[in-house]
Design a protein around this motif. Sequence first.
Motif, PDB file in Angstrom:
ATOM      1  N   ASP A  26       0.828  -1.207   0.000  1.00 32.48           N
ATOM      2  CA  ASP A  26       0.000   0.000   0.000  1.00 32.48           C
ATOM      3  C   ASP A  26       0.861   1.255   0.000  1.00 32.48           C
ATOM      4  O   ASP A  26       0.522   2.246  -0.659  1.00 32.48           O
ATOM      5  CB  ASP A  26      -0.934   0.015   1.214  1.00 32.48           C
ATOM      6  CG  ASP A  26      -2.011  -1.051   1.129  1.00 32.48           C
ATOM      7  OD1 ASP A  26      -2.457  -1.364   0.013  1.00 32.48           O
ATOM      8  OD2 ASP A  26      -2.403  -1.570   2.191  1.00 32.48           O
ATOM      9  N   LEU A  27       1.965   1.237   0.715  1.00 29.93           N
ATOM     10  CA  LEU A  27       2.866   2.381   0.758  1.00 29.93           C
ATOM     11  C   LEU A  27       3.494   2.627  -0.616  1.00 29.93           C
ATOM     12  O   LEU A  27       3.521   3.761  -1.103  1.00 29.93           O
ATOM     13  CB  LEU A  27       3.949   2.140   1.814  1.00 29.93           C
ATOM     14  CG  LEU A  27       4.905   3.269   2.098  1.00 29.93           C
ATOM     15  CD1 LEU A  27       4.177   4.453   2.707  1.00 29.93           C
ATOM     16  CD2 LEU A  27       5.984   2.793   3.067  1.00 29.93           C
ATOM     17  N   VAL A  28       3.963   1.569  -1.254  1.00 27.66           N
ATOM     18  CA  VAL A  28       4.573   1.702  -2.583  1.00 27.66           C
ATOM     19  C   VAL A  28       3.541   2.197  -3.595  1.00 27.66           C
ATOM     20  O   VAL A  28       3.821   3.094  -4.395  1.00 27.66           O
ATOM     21  CB  VAL A  28       5.207   0.368  -3.027  1.00 27.66           C
ATOM     22  CG1 VAL A  28       5.681   0.430  -4.479  1.00 27.66           C
ATOM     23  CG2 VAL A  28       6.365  -0.010  -2.108  1.00 27.66           C
ATOM     24  N   GLU A  29       2.329   1.653  -3.540  1.00 24.04           N
ATOM     25  CA  GLU A  29       1.277   2.085  -4.469  1.00 24.04           C
ATOM     26  C   GLU A  29       0.927   3.559  -4.253  1.00 24.04           C
ATOM     27  O   GLU A  29       0.790   4.316  -5.215  1.00 24.04           O
ATOM     28  CB  GLU A  29       0.035   1.213  -4.291  1.00 24.04           C
ATOM     29  CG  GLU A  29      -1.076   1.544  -5.263  1.00 24.04           C
ATOM     30  CD  GLU A  29      -2.328   0.705  -5.048  1.00 24.04           C
ATOM     31  OE1 GLU A  29      -3.384   1.140  -5.549  1.00 24.04           O
ATOM     32  OE2 GLU A  29      -2.259  -0.349  -4.390  1.00 24.04           O
ATOM     33  N   ALA A  30       0.778   3.970  -3.004  1.00 29.25           N
ATOM     34  CA  ALA A  30       0.428   5.364  -2.704  1.00 29.25           C
ATOM     35  C   ALA A  30       1.497   6.327  -3.212  1.00 29.25           C
ATOM     36  O   ALA A  30       1.178   7.420  -3.694  1.00 29.25           O
ATOM     37  CB  ALA A  30       0.227   5.546  -1.201  1.00 29.25           C
ATOM     38  N   ALA A  31       2.751   5.927  -3.127  1.00 33.04           N
ATOM     39  CA  ALA A  31       3.861   6.795  -3.539  1.00 33.04           C
ATOM     40  C   ALA A  31       3.843   7.101  -5.036  1.00 33.04           C
ATOM     41  O   ALA A  31       4.471   8.063  -5.474  1.00 33.04           O
ATOM     42  CB  ALA A  31       5.191   6.165  -3.147  1.00 33.04           C
TER      43      ALA A  31
END
Length: 189
Positions: A26-31
Motif C-alpha cells: 500500500d505504501l509503494v502504491e500510494a507513492a
Amino acid sequence: MMFDRGITLTTRRLLLRPFAERDVPDLVEAARDPQMLRWMLWAPQENVRRAREFCTKTAHDDPEHKITFAIEPLAEHRCGGSIGLQRADWTFGRAEIGYWLAPWARGRGLVTEAVRAVTAYGFGKGLHRIELLVSVGNDASCRVAERAGFQRECVLREAGVLPGGARTDLVMFALLKSAQPDAPGAAIA
C-alpha cells in the motif's frame, strides 16, 4: 518524556496503528500517486526495499522524538496513509504533526479525523503546542489543518523542499492544548 511504543488509537472510522510489513504494498502504491509525487519529498524514491525498512524499523524508532501511525480505515482493512508526531521538544512542550493519505482514502474527512485523534493523544502526553507545516499551494492539506482546529500563523519562506529539489514556502499552522477542539470517539489501546 516519550511517546508510547506499539500504541493504537481508534476513532469512529479509523484504526491508527503501528506500521507492519503487510503495509509495504500500500505504501509503494500510494507513492506513485501524482499528488504524492508532487508534495512528498520521499515519494519519488519509494520502492519495496525502502517501504519495508520504513514499515518495520524507521516508523518505530526514536519514541522520544516521534511516533508514527498507519491510518487504516476500518471499512477497508488496508493502510490508507500515515500520520505522526515528530520533532518533539518536551522541554518546550511542542511537536510537529505530519500526514499523507493515499488516493483511495481521500475525500471522506478521514485525515481530519486522524489529525484530531493524534493531536489529542499528543496533548494527553503533555504537549502544549502542535505545529503543522504545509507547502504553499497544497490547498487540500491547508483545509485539513483548518478543519482540525489549527490556526494559520505565518509563512516560512523557502523552508521546505519539494520533490525535484525546488524550494517552497511553508504555511505554519498551530494548535494549542487550551484551544483543542473535542476529538469525539478517540480511544487509546
